[in-house]
Every structure is written in structure tokens, then in C-alpha cells.
Design an enzyme around this catalytic site. Structure first.
Site, PDB file in Angstrom:
ATOM      1  N   ARG A   1       8.088  22.552  72.152  1.00  0.00           N
ATOM      2  CA  ARG A   1       8.433  21.130  72.260  1.00  0.00           C
ATOM      3  C   ARG A   1       9.951  21.006  72.211  1.00  0.00           C
ATOM      4  NH1 ARG A   1       8.783  16.504  67.955  1.00  0.00           N
ATOM      5  NH2 ARG A   1       9.189  14.779  69.368  1.00  0.00           N
TER       6      ARG A   1
ATOM      7  N   HIS B   1      14.388  11.399  72.408  1.00  0.00           N
ATOM      8  CA  HIS B   1      14.545  11.816  71.011  1.00  0.00           C
ATOM      9  C   HIS B   1      15.897  11.291  70.518  1.00  0.00           C
ATOM     10  CE1 HIS B   1      12.974  14.903  67.916  1.00  0.00           C
ATOM     11  NE2 HIS B   1      13.964  14.261  67.336  1.00  0.00           N
TER      12      HIS B   1
ATOM     13  N   GLU C   1       9.421   9.326  67.062  1.00  0.00           N
ATOM     14  CA  GLU C   1       9.643   8.578  65.827  1.00  0.00           C
ATOM     15  C   GLU C   1      10.355   7.244  66.017  1.00  0.00           C
ATOM     16  OE1 GLU C   1      11.438  10.904  62.734  1.00  0.00           O
ATOM     17  OE2 GLU C   1       9.847  12.403  62.742  1.00  0.00           O
TER      18      GLU C   1
ATOM     19  N   ASN D   1       4.344  13.492  63.365  1.00  0.00           N
ATOM     20  CA  ASN D   1       5.361  14.206  62.594  1.00  0.00           C
ATOM     21  C   ASN D   1       5.157  13.825  61.145  1.00  0.00           C
ATOM     22  OD1 ASN D   1       6.452  14.916  65.051  1.00  0.00           O
ATOM     23  ND2 ASN D   1       8.427  13.894  64.728  1.00  0.00           N
TER      24      ASN D   1
ATOM     25  N   TYR E   1       6.282  15.194  56.984  1.00  0.00           N
ATOM     26  CA  TYR E   1       6.955  16.169  56.123  1.00  0.00           C
ATOM     27  C   TYR E   1       6.563  16.033  54.658  1.00  0.00           C
ATOM     28  CZ  TYR E   1       9.944  17.281  60.113  1.00  0.00           C
ATOM     29  OH  TYR E   1      10.403  17.708  61.335  1.00  0.00           O
TER      30      TYR E   1
ATOM     31  N   GLU F   1       5.701  17.802  64.615  1.00  0.00           N
ATOM     32  CA  GLU F   1       6.751  18.323  63.722  1.00  0.00           C
ATOM     33  C   GLU F   1       6.224  18.454  62.301  1.00  0.00           C
ATOM     34  OE1 GLU F   1      10.509  16.208  63.480  1.00  0.00           O
ATOM     35  OE2 GLU F   1      10.523  15.907  65.648  1.00  0.00           O
TER      36      GLU F   1
HETATM   37  C1  FCB Z   1      12.460  14.186  62.122  1.00  0.00           C
HETATM   38  C2  FCB Z   1      13.169  14.218  63.447  1.00  0.00           C
HETATM   39  C3  FCB Z   1      13.732  15.560  63.803  1.00  0.00           C
HETATM   40  C4  FCB Z   1      14.301  16.289  62.605  1.00  0.00           C
HETATM   41  C5  FCB Z   1      13.330  16.281  61.453  1.00  0.00           C
HETATM   42  C6  FCB Z   1      13.812  17.000  60.229  1.00  0.00           C
HETATM   43  O1  FCB Z   1      12.518  12.885  61.590  1.00  0.00           O
HETATM   44  O2  FCB Z   1      12.303  13.836  64.487  1.00  0.00           O
HETATM   45  O3  FCB Z   1      14.658  15.368  64.828  1.00  0.00           O
HETATM   46  O4  FCB Z   1      15.519  15.777  62.284  1.00  0.00           O
HETATM   47  O5  FCB Z   1      13.009  14.965  61.107  1.00  0.00           O
END
Ligand code: FCB
Length: 459
Positions: free
Chosen positions: A80, A124, A169, A294, A296, A362
Site C-alpha cells: 500500500r 494521503h 483517514e 487503520n 493503533y 495500517e
Molecule cells: C496514521 C497515518 C499514517 C502514519 C500513521 C502512524 O494516522 O495514516 O500516515 O502517520 O498514522
């Protein structure tokens, strides 16, 4: 820690890594590229924590062959990456810049030769600066301009790229870019940023139509970032705050796309969504082939403390730290793999069959990585914590699949260390360490770990 065998993922599961143009390419004036809002933002003193910019970044505009070689070595099935709008259409309108498109054409041809499938992100965050000068995502015209640029990309690459992500995002663009001002374009409009939600989603819908018109076989999705919202306590005020946070962080970006309606925003004193015009929701809710997630970390949310900046801004919530003892990444993001499973299961529960197959576009972690001499004297990076994070989160995805969520792929953020937006070069997410002075790449231990997982899973 990482000794138990990884659960088996479904046959055909896609194993990839992700990057974004502005974060890796550098060469910000090469071959006719125009300025983007991130060039402007990084040039303003005080915006980027280490005062850096992305003029060189990981130098991938020149070193892209190295990146493809790394992907090949990794055994990745997919990559990607994003296509820079200011390379393709430098002013954000008008004719295409052939040199910019030539670059991406060479790139995807080489990917195909290496047997790696492209998943190309069409936006992006690098909005051409002239469009920001004309109002950016606050104005409806930007949605039209975006769809037009997508048409230019499809004209050239539509026969070579089979899968497309429209937006990356949009929540961050609205919340950090236009509401809080911590990312480009650095506006501090708070709730006044809401029209940017609608114009981005309208742009997404128009882009889906442009892609469908250009190709009968292309697969299309959007990438939203999601966080599991956890109330800081069982107090009613915290529960109410968590619902409100969930609305503006998650639901206003997913509901219109999957259900064709915005959630009720009366908690924010709104009775209609800013910018919405008749017919827009039909465009926005066009059927998708996959839904990019995405994620985290979870977010812990409380009622705003008296006098806090959230209270002063009239916002009904305030994000707070995780419970004491929760491990955190270099970014101070809480590491809670179970929350990833819960998030994915909640998407399935809340959207049912309206949720297309999910692709994790992500997931990953930043840590302070040191290059040290390895056993054979070669440079090495022993990123044990990253391996732990990734192992936990992949198992969390497997657990969600087990609980009925149709997840089709995992893209690790990131293939290589890169320019981490307002954090500059202080947060390293790569499987591969990049020396930002020399461009030199050093595989971290997580690289070999992920290669092992992929090899084992691909059998
Ligand atoms: C996300 C973004 C990516 C990167 C990660 C850590 O929010 O899409 O570009 O910065 O975080």
C-alpha cells in the site's frame, strides 16, 4: 514472549506493508511537482516538533527500487503506497503532469514484475496548496477537484492497478488539520471544521464513481482510522462523553459511507450536517469492495475537566491517559491488543452486512530504535517491543476473524522509517531503519520476524 505459533489466517489473506508519498518520497520539487499543504505547514516555524521537513524524507522518489527489493525480500503479497496529487496535477486542477504519472507507472510496473500487488491510496493528506488557498476541504469544489484528479490517475494507471483506496483517514484531516490545527493546514476551527467531513466524504463518493467509470474490474475502498472508545470510568458523565467522542472520531466518518446517513449530532447542537445537499448521501454510500481500517490504540475518554481546553472549546469530552500500568509506544500510545479485537468485532456488530470485507490498511508502532553492531559486525536494530506489539495485534486480528469478522488483509505501518507528520523524524514506525542523513536502510529484527510470519502463513 513471541513463542507460540501464530494462528492460521484464512487462505488468500493478503500480507502487506504501507507507506505514504509525502512521508517517504522527498524530491518535493522534482519533475514538476507542485506544493502541497504539508510543504507549507512544515515550512512554518513551530509546526513540526523537530523543525524538520520532508524535502528528502526517506528519499524513496529516487530509491524506490530499494523499497521494492525490501518488499520482495519480505515476501509481501501487497504494497500500500500513495499517489501524490501534487505530482499528478501540480496546481490541483487542469491538465495532468505526465512526468509525475510516468514515475508511478514505472513504479507499479516494477511492483508487478516483483509479483507484488499494488493497493494505491489516492489521497494521503497532500492537498495541492492552491486548493487550500481556495478554501481547501471547507469548500465543496475541492470534492469535485479531487474526483477529477482521480480520473487523471485512472486514465494512466487504471489498467495496471486493481485496487484503490480513495481517502486516508479523513478524520485526521478534519480533527487535527482543521479543528485543532496540529496537522496541515493548521486551522483551529473546532466545530467549524465539520464541513470538511462532508466534502471529503463527497469527494470519496465522486472518486468511487470515477473509478467505476474508468474500470469495470477495479476494487475500491476507503480507509478510515478507528479507535475503540473506552469510558474512563462508569460515571454517567464519562459514559456520555465517550458516546460523544465516538460520534466525532468514528461514526461521522463511517455511518454515511456504510449506511447513507449521518448520526444524530444534537449532542453538539446540530440538526443538519454542515454542507450536506440533496443527493449527496447516495453518492457517498456507493457500494464498496472493501473497508480499510487503520487502528493503533484505544482511546480513554472522560467528561471534560473544568477549565480544560476541551471544556473551554465547548466540547463534551476529553481524551485522558490509559489506566496506570498500561504499556505505551514511543508515541505514548497505549498498547492494548484486545482493544483491536473488540474494535473489529464492534464494527461487525454495529454495521452487520453493510460492512464490506475489512482490510487492515495500517497498524504498527513507533519505538526509539538504535542501530548497534550485530553479531557479524553488520548494523542491527533489536526492536523487541515492536515485535511484541505486532505479534499481539496480529493475534488480535486472528481473534476477530474467529469471532466472525471478515478480515482479508493486514498492512503493517510501515515498510520503512519515514517523516511522521508533525512529529518529524522523532517517531520511527519502520520494519527498516532509515538514516535520514544518508538514506541508508537497515533491516530491524521486526523485518525478519514479519518475513517469518508471512512465509509461514503463505506456506
Ligand atoms: C496514521 C497515518 C499514517 C502514519 C500513521 C502512524 O494516522 O495514516 O500516515 O502517520 O498514522
Amino acid at each position: 514472549m513471541v513463542d507460540e505459533r501464530m494462528p492460521r489466517f484464512p487462505q488468500g489473506f493478503r500480507w502487506g506493508a504501507a507507506t505514504a508519498a509525502f512521508q517517504i518520497e522527498g524530491a518535493t520539487t522534482a519533475d514538476g511537482r507542485g506544493p502541497s499543504i504539508w510543504d507549507t505547514f512544515t515550512a512554518e516555524p513551530g509546526r513540526v516538533i523537530d523543525g524538520s521537513n520532508a524535502e528528502t524524507a526517506a528519499d524513496s522518489y529516487r530509491r524506490w527500487r530499494d523499497d521494492i527489493a525490501l518488499l520482495g525480500e519480505l515476501g509481501a503479497t501487497d504494497y500500500r503506497f500513495s499517489i501524490s496529487w501534487p505530482r499528478v496535477q501540480p496546481g490541483g486542477s487542469g491538465a495532468a503532469n505526465a512526468a509525475g504519472l510516468d514515475h508511478y507507472e514505472r513504479f507499479v510496473d516494477a511492483l508487478a514484475e516483483a509479483g507484488i500487488a499494488p493497493l494505491a491510496t489516492l489521497y494521503h493528506w497532500d492537498l495541492p496548496q492552491p486548493l487550500e488557498d481556495a478554501g481547501g476541504w471547507l469548500v465543496r469544489d475541492t470534492a469535485e477537484r479531487y474526483a477529477e484528479s482521480v480520473g487523471l490517475v485512472l486514465d494512466r494507471l487504471g489498467d495496471r492497478v486493481g485496487r484503490w483506496v480513495t481517502l486516508n483517514e479523513p478524520a485526521m484531516t478534519t480533527l487535527e488539520g482543521y479543528a485543532l490545527g496540529t496537522q496541515a493546514p493548521g486551522r483551529t476551527l473546532m466545530l467549524g471544521a465539520l464541513p470538511t467531513v462532508h466534502h471529503q466524504l463527497l469527494g470519496h463518493g465522486l472518486a468511487v464513481a470515477a473509478i467505476r467509470a474508468a474500470s469495470g474490474t477495479a476494487e475500491v475502498g476507503i480507509t478510515n482510522n478507528h479507535t475503540l472508545v473506552v469510558p474512563a470510568s462508569d460515571e454517567p458523565a464519562d459514559l456520555v462523553a465517550a458516546v460523544a467522542f465516538d460520534l466525532v472520531y468514528n461514526r461521522i466518518f463511517i455511518d454515511p459511507v456504510l449506511t447513507g446517513a449521518y448520526p444524530d449530532l444534537s449532542a453538539f447542537g446540530l440538526d443538519a450536517f454542515p454542507g450536506l445537499e440533496p443527493g449527496d448521501l447516495d453518492t457517498i454510500a456507493a457500494p464498496l469492495d472493501f473497508y480499510g481500517v487503520n487502528s493503533y490504540n484505544p482511546t480513554y475518554v472522560a467528561a471534560p475537566a473544568e477549565g480544560s481546553e476541551f471544556a473551554l472549546a465547548g466540547l463534551p469530552f476529553e481524551p485522558v491517559g490509559p489506566p496506570a500500568g498500561t504499556p505505551v509506544t514511543g508515541f505514548d500510545w497505549p498498547v492494548v491488543p484486545e482493544a483491536f479485537t473488540e474494535l473489529l468485532v464492534s464494527l461487525r456488530r454495529d454495521y452487520g452486512d453493510a460492512l464490506p470485507p475489512v482490510v487492515i490498511t495500517e497498524n504498527g508502532a513507533s519505538y526509539v530504535d538504535e542501530v548497534v553492531p550485530g553479531p557479524d559486525g553488520e548494523p542491527a536494530v533489536h526492536d523487541v517491543e515492536r515485535i511484541d506489539y505486532l505479534d499481539g495485534h496480529l493475534r488480535a486480528v486472528a481473534a476477530a476473524i474467529d469471532r466472525g469478522v471478515d478480515v482479508r488483509g493486514y498492512f503493517l505501518w510501515s515498510l520503512i522509517d519515514n517523516f511522521e507528520w508533525a512529529q518529524g523524524y522523532t517517531q520511527r514506525f519502520g520494519l527498516v531503519h532509515v538514516d535520514f542523513e544518508t538514506g541508508e536502510r537497515t533491516r530491524k529484527d521486526a523485518f525478519a520476524w514479519y518475513r517469518g510470519v508471512v512465509a509461514d502463513q503463505r506456506g
